[in-house]
Structures are given as C-alpha cells and as structure tokens.
Design an enzyme around this catalytic site. Structure first.
Site, PDB file in Angstrom:
ATOM      1  N   LYS A 173     -13.684  -5.091 -64.043  1.00  0.00           N
ATOM      2  CA  LYS A 173     -13.683  -6.304 -64.843  1.00  0.00           C
ATOM      3  C   LYS A 173     -13.588  -7.514 -63.922  1.00  0.00           C
ATOM      4  O   LYS A 173     -13.029  -7.373 -62.842  1.00  0.00           O
ATOM      5  CB  LYS A 173     -12.553  -6.327 -65.872  1.00  0.00           C
ATOM      6  N   TYR A 258      -7.316 -10.431 -69.355  1.00  0.00           N
ATOM      7  CA  TYR A 258      -6.407  -9.427 -69.934  1.00  0.00           C
ATOM      8  C   TYR A 258      -5.883  -9.895 -71.292  1.00  0.00           C
ATOM      9  O   TYR A 258      -5.786  -9.106 -72.232  1.00  0.00           O
ATOM     10  CB  TYR A 258      -5.218  -9.162 -69.004  1.00  0.00           C
TER      11      TYR A 258
HETATM   12  P1  NAD Z   1     -10.672  -7.640 -52.448  1.00  0.00           P
HETATM   13  O1  NAD Z   1     -11.000  -8.980 -51.906  1.00  0.00           O
HETATM   14  O2  NAD Z   1      -9.382  -7.020 -52.015  1.00  0.00           O
HETATM   15  O3  NAD Z   1     -11.842  -6.604 -52.087  1.00  0.00           O
HETATM   16  C1  NAD Z   1     -13.197  -6.935 -52.226  1.00  0.00           C
HETATM   17  C2  NAD Z   1     -14.038  -5.989 -51.383  1.00  0.00           C
HETATM   18  O4  NAD Z   1     -15.393  -6.438 -51.454  1.00  0.00           O
HETATM   19  C3  NAD Z   1     -13.649  -5.988 -49.893  1.00  0.00           C
HETATM   20  O5  NAD Z   1     -13.722  -4.678 -49.406  1.00  0.00           O
HETATM   21  C4  NAD Z   1     -14.718  -6.855 -49.262  1.00  0.00           C
HETATM   22  O6  NAD Z   1     -14.960  -6.520 -47.915  1.00  0.00           O
HETATM   23  C5  NAD Z   1     -15.923  -6.509 -50.126  1.00  0.00           C
HETATM   24  N1  NAD Z   1     -16.966  -7.527 -50.062  1.00  0.00           N
HETATM   25  C6  NAD Z   1     -18.273  -7.252 -49.931  1.00  0.00           C
HETATM   26  N2  NAD Z   1     -18.985  -8.386 -49.903  1.00  0.00           N
HETATM   27  C7  NAD Z   1     -18.111  -9.400 -50.004  1.00  0.00           C
HETATM   28  C8  NAD Z   1     -18.262 -10.818 -50.002  1.00  0.00           C
HETATM   29  N3  NAD Z   1     -19.454 -11.409 -49.948  1.00  0.00           N
HETATM   30  N4  NAD Z   1     -17.149 -11.559 -50.144  1.00  0.00           N
HETATM   31  C9  NAD Z   1     -15.944 -10.979 -50.253  1.00  0.00           C
HETATM   32  N5  NAD Z   1     -15.736  -9.633 -50.242  1.00  0.00           N
HETATM   33  C10 NAD Z   1     -16.840  -8.858 -50.108  1.00  0.00           C
HETATM   34  O7  NAD Z   1     -10.762  -7.748 -54.013  1.00  0.00           O
HETATM   35  P2  NAD Z   1     -10.122  -6.759 -55.075  1.00  0.00           P
HETATM   36  O8  NAD Z   1      -8.790  -7.260 -55.488  1.00  0.00           O
HETATM   37  O9  NAD Z   1     -10.218  -5.366 -54.594  1.00  0.00           O
HETATM   38  O10 NAD Z   1     -11.086  -7.002 -56.348  1.00  0.00           O
HETATM   39  C11 NAD Z   1     -12.373  -6.400 -56.426  1.00  0.00           C
HETATM   40  C12 NAD Z   1     -12.787  -6.293 -57.895  1.00  0.00           C
HETATM   41  O11 NAD Z   1     -11.833  -5.496 -58.577  1.00  0.00           O
HETATM   42  C13 NAD Z   1     -12.849  -7.613 -58.664  1.00  0.00           C
HETATM   43  O12 NAD Z   1     -13.901  -7.606 -59.571  1.00  0.00           O
HETATM   44  C14 NAD Z   1     -11.544  -7.670 -59.408  1.00  0.00           C
HETATM   45  O13 NAD Z   1     -11.606  -8.421 -60.607  1.00  0.00           O
HETATM   46  C15 NAD Z   1     -11.307  -6.211 -59.693  1.00  0.00           C
HETATM   47  N6  NAD Z   1      -9.883  -5.882 -59.825  1.00  0.00           N
HETATM   48  C16 NAD Z   1      -9.478  -5.228 -60.920  1.00  0.00           C
HETATM   49  C17 NAD Z   1      -8.149  -4.916 -61.084  1.00  0.00           C
HETATM   50  C18 NAD Z   1      -7.702  -4.145 -62.294  1.00  0.00           C
HETATM   51  O14 NAD Z   1      -6.506  -4.023 -62.510  1.00  0.00           O
HETATM   52  N7  NAD Z   1      -8.629  -3.588 -63.063  1.00  0.00           N
HETATM   53  C19 NAD Z   1      -7.211  -5.298 -60.118  1.00  0.00           C
HETATM   54  C20 NAD Z   1      -7.664  -5.971 -58.989  1.00  0.00           C
HETATM   55  C21 NAD Z   1      -9.001  -6.252 -58.837  1.00  0.00           C
END
Ligand code: NAD
Length: 408
Positions: A173, A258
């Site tokens: 999401k 949420y």
């Molecule tokens: P994060 O920044 O920790 O990780 C993002 C990943 O994408 C990294 O591995 C990064 O290297 C990669 N990436 C590839 N291309 C990129 C770019 N151009 N810019 C930035 N990063 C790039 O983020 P996250 O917290 O893991 O979130 C990722 C997704 O998961 C989002 O859509 C977020 O909404 C979702 N999320 C959902 C929940 C949940 O509870 N369902 C919790 C956290 C995050």
C-alpha cells in the site's frame, strides 16, 4: 481503561477469554484467526499429523499398516522486490510463520546486500535480480508470486512487469500514486490471467478482524461514527517519502491510508462525500513537497461519519474508535505491527479483549498463496487499492478547493 499489557497475556488468560466468548455464544472462529481457523485449531493441526488425514489412511493404520502422513502443504515461492526497511525487518522474517509461502528470489540494486540476505534465507544466488534484469524472473519457475515493496511511485511499473512475466503480484500500500496507474495494474493482471492483491495487512490482523465481525453483527447496535488518527515521526529529510514524485503525497498516502481503509472495512461501505484540510508546514523544509498533516471527514450512505487525521509529527499515535448506538470499540494501537489493544464497552463499563498473537504478515501471504492454489477470490484485490487511491486524490482535492467533494 484497563491496564493490561497484551504482551503479558498468558495461555490461561487467553483460554479464559476464549471461554468467555464461547459463553457469550460465539464460535471458535470468533477468536479471529485470519483463515477462519481459531489459533488453537492451527496449533493442533501443526502438532498432530493425524488431524486432517484422509479417512482411508486412518483405516490403514487400524489395519496395522504404517501410518504415512500427508506431505506438508506446498509452499508457493515469493520473490521480494525491494530490500528496504519493511521488506527486510518485517516481511522476510515473517515467512517463518507462513504455512503456504516461502521466499525464493530477491530483487535489489545492491548485490552485496542481496547476497547476504539470500544466504540467510537459503535463496540461490541465481535467484537474485536487479531492477534492469528483473524481467528474467519469467524464466524462474520457482517464483509464483512477486511481492512489490518499493517506493509508491514504482509499484505500477514493477507490478505490470511482473504480470507480463507471468507472475501473481502482492503489492504494498498505497497501490500506486494515481488512479490511472491502479487501473493499468488491474488491466495487466487481467491480461496475464494472474492475481493481484494489495498488502492491506491490517485486514488479516485478528483484532481488526474482530472489529469488522462485531460491526457487521451489530453487537453494539448500528454503527454511528468512527474517529481515527495516525501520527508518526518521519525522521530526517533525505527520504523518498518526502518526495512527491516518489510518494505521491505526504502523511495521507503513507499512514492516513490506514484510517481511510479502516473507515471502509469497519462500515463495509464506500464514502459518498469528503471534506478535508491540510497543512504542508512552511517552517519545516522537509515538507516543501508533501503535506505534513491532513484532516479529512467522510460520509457514508448509511449516515455513518468518519473523522480522520494523519501527521508526520513527533508523537506516535495510532488509534481508532468506532461508536455504535449501544456501545463502542477502541483499538489503541490499531494498526501497528504488534501490540494491538482492543477495548470495548457500553456507557462507563469498559473491558479489554485478548486474542492470541498471530503474525498477520504471514497470514496475509498465506491467504494470497491459498487463493492462488484454490483459484479463489482474494480479500484485498486491486480494486480495493484503487478505491483508496481514488478517495485519497479526492481528499487532496477537497483540501485544495475547500469544498466538499461528492463521490460519483
Ligand atoms: P524503504 O525506503 O526502507 O525501502 C525502499 C526500497 O526501495 C529500498 O530497498 C530502496 O533501495 C529501493 N529503491 C529502489 N529504487 C528506489 C528509488 N528510486 N528511491 C528510493 N528507494 C528505491 O521503504 P519501506 O519502508 O520499505 O517502504 C516500501 C513500501 O512498503 C512503500 O510502498 C510503503 O508504503 C510500504 N510499507 C508498508 C508497510 C505496511 O505496514 N504495510 C510498512 C512500511 C512500508
């Protein structure tokens, strides 16, 4: 509020709570396991090889022949795309609790990191991809599902490419940053004849499932109003969540979703009118592109109203309260990874409900794997994600115009 810590709930207390529910005329399913089994059912099945065995096998055993248990259920192979905080800290460890899903491939721009994680999860080096050779997953038969955990604006591209590679997709999401992208993702799934599910983990979480159950059964009478707030300390300035191009918006797209989704799953209805106000915060350079805070109100066809807020602020707030004609249910926290607390009551009488902990990340991945195996409907399909993105765009429109947006 009662002062129980859910982490200290022991088995005796849990069983006593379950007994209380039984006495109240509720089935074991009412304990809220995501697959309709009670947590206890799950344990019995895991520990007792005879449970669920075909009758013929039991008969053979009575004939004195050796009892050969059925093999465990086939686990579908998941390819994790994006080894960021959520994928590495929450999703990958949760496969240990999954019965139908296992990690078999990784996609990352950082080969060394991917190699280290692959070794830990016994994933072959050959099954590590990057964003350029991603489409080669088409040749990897071990991969059934691609799980997209990338910045929001990248969800559409990688979902569509995964479907074109013939894979099912579980996407984080918010589904995408525009309704048009959501529609293209749904079209790609249809064209490939593959399933698309949005990772609304909270809809697989037992306490939230219990709220849905009690709301539908009108345990406290008709629903009247929901209030919900989500606040998170977002931290420093260098992150994709603060870039409008990559996130699609600020606190609403990330955490306000949420509250929005909760109003929809608690009511079981779709909003008909939306009001909103937002603040970017000109004093804080982190919020030069996206809003820091937003307030939004929703009206539903039954007359139920939702009053919601989200903010990237210094507090940690994560709660909702559903108010019914004859009582109320509060979850605080409501949508965190663990530690949910469920309070309910009528008038001044308040009780806390305790359910056994279930990994809702594993439950969500198992649900999708089982839906693929059985070719059954998923609980949170692409359409569910598209609706939230549509309403979030309308919330922004209401905030920008200062006018009520009627949902057509
Ligand atoms: P994060 O920044 O920790 O990780 C993002 C990943 O994408 C990294 O591995 C990064 O290297 C990669 N990436 C590839 N291309 C990129 C770019 N151009 N810019 C930035 N990063 C790039 O983020 P996250 O917290 O893991 O979130 C990722 C997704 O998961 C989002 O859509 C977020 O909404 C979702 N999320 C959902 C929940 C949940 O509870 N369902 C919790 C956290 C995050």
């Amino acid at each position: 509020m009662t002062g129980h810590d859910p982490h200290q709930v022991n088995r005796r207390k849990f069983l006593s709570a379950a007994g209380g529910l039984a006495a109240a005329g509720m089935s074991s399913n009412a304990l809220g396991a995501p697959d309709g089994k009670s947590p206890d059912d799950r344990k019995v099945q895991l520990n007792n090889p005879q449970v669920g065995q075909p009758v013929s096998q039991t008969a053979k055993a009575r004939d004195g022949k050796p009892l050969v248990p059925e093999p465990p259920p086939k686990k579908l192979g998941y390819c994790i795309v994006g080894l960021g905080k959520f994928g590495v800290q929450q999703i990958l460890p949760s496969f240990a609790q999954a019965e139908h899903a296992k990690p078999v491939a990784l996609v990352s721009g950082d080969r060394d990191k991917a190699e280290a994680i692959a070794a830990h999860y016994d994933i072959s080096s050959k099954s590590i991809y990057n964003y350029d050779n991603f489409d080669d997953i088409a040749d990897n038969d071990e991969i059934d599902v691609v799980y997209i955990i990338l910045p929001n604006a990248m969800h559409a591209e990688f979902t569509i490419r995964a479907h074109e590679a013939g894979k099912h997709v579980l996407c984080e999401k918010p589904m995408a940053t525009s309704v048009e992208d959501c529609q293209q993702m749904i079209d790609a799934a249809d064209k490939a004849n593959r399933k698309l599910m949005i990772a609304y983990r909270v809809q697989y979480e037992p306490y939230n499932m219990k709220v849905i159950e009690w709301s539908r059964s009108q345990k406290y009478g008709p629903l009247q109003m929901i209030v919900s707030d989500t606040v998170l300390d977002i931290g420093g300035p260098n992150q994709w969540r603060l870039s409008k191009k990559l996130s699609g918006g600020g606190s609403l797209m990330d955490i306000g979703i949420y509250s929005l989704n909760a109003t929809r799953y608690i009511t079981g209805e779709e909003p008909i009118a939306i009001n909103a106000m937002k603040r970017q915060n000109e004093n804080d350079p982190r919020f030069s592109e996206v809003e820091q805070s937003i307030l939004f109100q929703l009206q539903f066809p039954s007359g139920v109203m939702g009053n919601c807020s989200s903010s990237y602020s210094t507090a940690e707030v994560n709660r909702y309260c559903a108010m019914f004609q004859d009582g109320w249910i509060k979850l605080d926290p409501a949508t965190t990874y663990t530690g949910h607390r469920f309070y309910h009551g009528s008038g001044k009488k308040e009780e806390q409900l305790f359910l056994e902990h279930v990994s809702h990340f594993a439950a969500e991945m198992d649900h999708f794997a089982e839906a693929i195996k059985n070719n059954s409907e998923v609980r949170t399909p692409g359409q569910e994600g598209l609706k939230d993105v549509k309403y979030m765009r309308m919330i922004y429109e209401a905030a920008e115009t200062g006018k009520t947006v009627k949902v057509s």
